[in-house]
Design a protein around this motif. Structure first.
Motif, PDB file in Angstrom:
ATOM      1  N   GLN A 176       0.826  -1.198   0.000  1.00 44.88           N
ATOM      2  CA  GLN A 176       0.000   0.000   0.000  1.00 44.88           C
ATOM      3  C   GLN A 176       0.866   1.257   0.000  1.00 44.88           C
ATOM      4  N   THR A 177       0.273   2.342  -0.397  1.00 46.39           N
ATOM      5  CA  THR A 177       0.955   3.640  -0.340  1.00 46.39           C
ATOM      6  C   THR A 177       1.473   3.886   1.072  1.00 46.39           C
ATOM      7  N   TRP A 179      20.200   0.326  -9.665  1.00 44.81           N
ATOM      8  CA  TRP A 179      18.812  -0.071  -9.888  1.00 44.81           C
ATOM      9  C   TRP A 179      18.179   0.895 -10.879  1.00 44.81           C
ATOM     10  N   PHE A 180      17.397   0.311 -11.770  1.00 45.05           N
ATOM     11  CA  PHE A 180      16.615   1.067 -12.731  1.00 45.05           C
ATOM     12  C   PHE A 180      15.178   0.575 -12.646  1.00 45.05           C
ATOM     13  N   ARG A 181      14.249   1.324 -13.204  1.00 49.20           N
ATOM     14  CA  ARG A 181      12.864   0.873 -13.215  1.00 49.20           C
ATOM     15  C   ARG A 181      12.181   1.287 -14.505  1.00 49.20           C
ATOM     16  N   GLN A 182      11.151   0.537 -14.851  1.00 53.89           N
ATOM     17  CA  GLN A 182      10.369   0.844 -16.044  1.00 53.89           C
ATOM     18  C   GLN A 182       8.897   0.682 -15.739  1.00 53.89           C
ATOM     19  N   ALA A 183       8.178   1.779 -15.806  1.00 49.58           N
ATOM     20  CA  ALA A 183       6.743   1.773 -15.598  1.00 49.58           C
ATOM     21  C   ALA A 183       6.043   1.503 -16.926  1.00 49.58           C
ATOM     22  N   LYS A 190       5.039   5.276  -3.123  1.00 53.30           N
ATOM     23  CA  LYS A 190       3.941   5.998  -3.750  1.00 53.30           C
ATOM     24  C   LYS A 190       3.447   5.208  -4.967  1.00 53.30           C
ATOM     25  N   PRO A 191       2.211   5.432  -5.387  1.00 54.86           N
ATOM     26  CA  PRO A 191       1.728   4.730  -6.589  1.00 54.86           C
ATOM     27  C   PRO A 191       2.632   4.947  -7.801  1.00 54.86           C
ATOM     28  N   GLU A 192       3.247   6.115  -7.901  1.00 50.06           N
ATOM     29  CA  GLU A 192       4.129   6.378  -9.052  1.00 50.06           C
ATOM     30  C   GLU A 192       5.443   5.605  -9.005  1.00 50.06           C
TER      31      GLU A 192
END
Length: 121
Positions: A13-14, A36-40, A89-91
């Protein structure tokens, strides 16, 4: 090159926390820069955090969006890199990838397979 395997993703959860782990193979891994990298969904892969070497000294860097909330660390004895993520956060929802390179973490030669992190609002 080294082989990287991530773990620790999930649904929280947030405001919650998660710790991602990245186990590496390779005798010379301790000399590699790691990150670390991320991809939404629908977005390009972006940098999150890294530990790099300069003049024999480890330097830590973070994307502005995660400063103060995420912490990257490594355990040299276990050949493992961690990403502690707090105040999520959701983002922050994305597939998170571990990466490593002998010279420049922003052009990594080795990638993990990725682990999904989902933050519910």
């Amino acid at each position: 090159q080294v082989q990287l395997v991530e773990s620790g993703g999930g649904l929280v959860q947030t405001g919650g926390s998660l710790r991602l782990s990245c186990a590496a193979s390779g005798r010379t891994f301790s000399s590699y820069a790691v990150g670390w990298f991320r991809q939404a969904p629908g977005k390009e892969r972006e940098f999150v955090a890294a530990i790099s070497w300069s003049g024999g000294i480890a330097g830590y860097s973070y994307a502005d969006s995660v400063k103060g909330r995420f912490t990257i660390s490594r355990d040299y004895a276990k050949n493992t890199v961690y990403l502690q993520m707090n105040s999520l956060k959701p983002e922050d929802t994305a597939v998170y990838y571990c990466a490593a390179d002998q010279w420049n973490i922003h052009t990594p030669g080795s990638w993990g397979q990725g682990t999904q992190v989902t933050i519910s609002s």
